[in-house]
Design a protein around this motif. Structure first.
Motif, PDB file in Angstrom:
ATOM      1  N   TRP A   2       8.363   5.060   3.660  1.00 12.64           N
ATOM      2  CA  TRP A   2       7.502   3.896   3.843  1.00 12.64           C
ATOM      3  C   TRP A   2       8.316   2.492   3.796  1.00 12.64           C
ATOM      4  O   TRP A   2       8.939   2.045   3.002  1.00 12.64           O
ATOM      5  CB  TRP A   2       6.685   3.873   2.782  1.00 12.64           C
ATOM      6  N   CYS A   9       0.766  -0.424   1.751  1.00 17.55           N
ATOM      7  CA  CYS A   9       0.579   1.124   1.583  1.00 17.55           C
ATOM      8  C   CYS A   9      -0.925   1.425   1.364  1.00 17.55           C
ATOM      9  O   CYS A   9      -1.688   2.485   1.791  1.00 17.55           O
ATOM     10  CB  CYS A   9       1.294   1.661   0.709  1.00 17.55           C
ATOM     11  N   PRO A  83       2.208   6.637  -1.521  1.00  9.97           N
ATOM     12  CA  PRO A  83       3.222   7.290  -0.440  1.00  9.97           C
ATOM     13  C   PRO A  83       2.777   8.952  -0.642  1.00  9.97           C
ATOM     14  O   PRO A  83       2.630   9.487  -1.679  1.00  9.97           O
ATOM     15  CB  PRO A  83       4.642   7.107  -0.772  1.00  9.97           C
ATOM     16  N   CYS A  90       1.219   6.737   3.656  1.00  8.79           N
ATOM     17  CA  CYS A  90       0.495   6.683   2.629  1.00  8.79           C
ATOM     18  C   CYS A  90      -0.988   7.157   2.525  1.00  8.79           C
ATOM     19  O   CYS A  90      -1.563   7.224   3.530  1.00  8.79           O
ATOM     20  CB  CYS A  90       0.080   5.202   1.940  1.00  8.79           C
TER      21      CYS A  90
END
Length: 141
Positions: A2, A9, A83, A90
């Motif tokens: 990520w 997220c 995540p 996410c």
């Protein structure tokens, strides 16, 4: 992995859950309304009129409210977003170990997956049954 901050997220996961739940809830409402119209055509007369724009607007409001309540729950510390296992996107933190996290996931399973799926299956099964019975009755006359 990520590439963005935790806030992004969380927003990404929130939007995914919100739109996913609203989609399944919309399909559930649609199948239920179709079932009522096909299997119980007189149900609208109980309210004094047939299905109207105000009924549709109320159902849409209920669908989005339902989805929003479950999508916002992790923002209020009931469940959490984080995540995914591979770290590239996410979603709901499925592997969270807290009691509140497990209760949230259980509530999602029951109220946002099992119940809608059962209502959809029951609605379409009842529609098929009604059509089959009606067709059989027409053949006998």
């Amino acid at each position: 992995r990520w590439l963005f901050e935790q806030a992004v997220c969380t927003l990404y996961a929130f939007c995914g859950v919100l739109f996913g739940l609203s989609s399944l809830a919309s399909l559930t409402v649609l199948s239920t309304v179709c079932c009522l119209k096909v299997c119980y055509p007189a149900y609208g007369r109980c309210w004094g009129s047939s299905f109207s724009r105000s009924h549709a607007a109320g159902l849409l409001l209920a669908v989005w409210g339902y989805a929003l309540a479950f999508a916002a729950a992790p923002l209020a510390q009931w469940g959490s977003y984080g995540p995914e296992p591979y770290g590239t996107a996410c979603c709901i933190a499925w592997e969270a170990s807290g009691r509140e996290d497990r209760l949230y996931i259980l509530a999602l399973l029951v109220f946002c997956y099992l119940l809608p799926c059962l209502l959809i299956l029951a609605s379409y099964a009842l529609i098929l049954w009604t059509v089959w019975v009606s067709r059989r009755a027409l053949r006998q006359h």
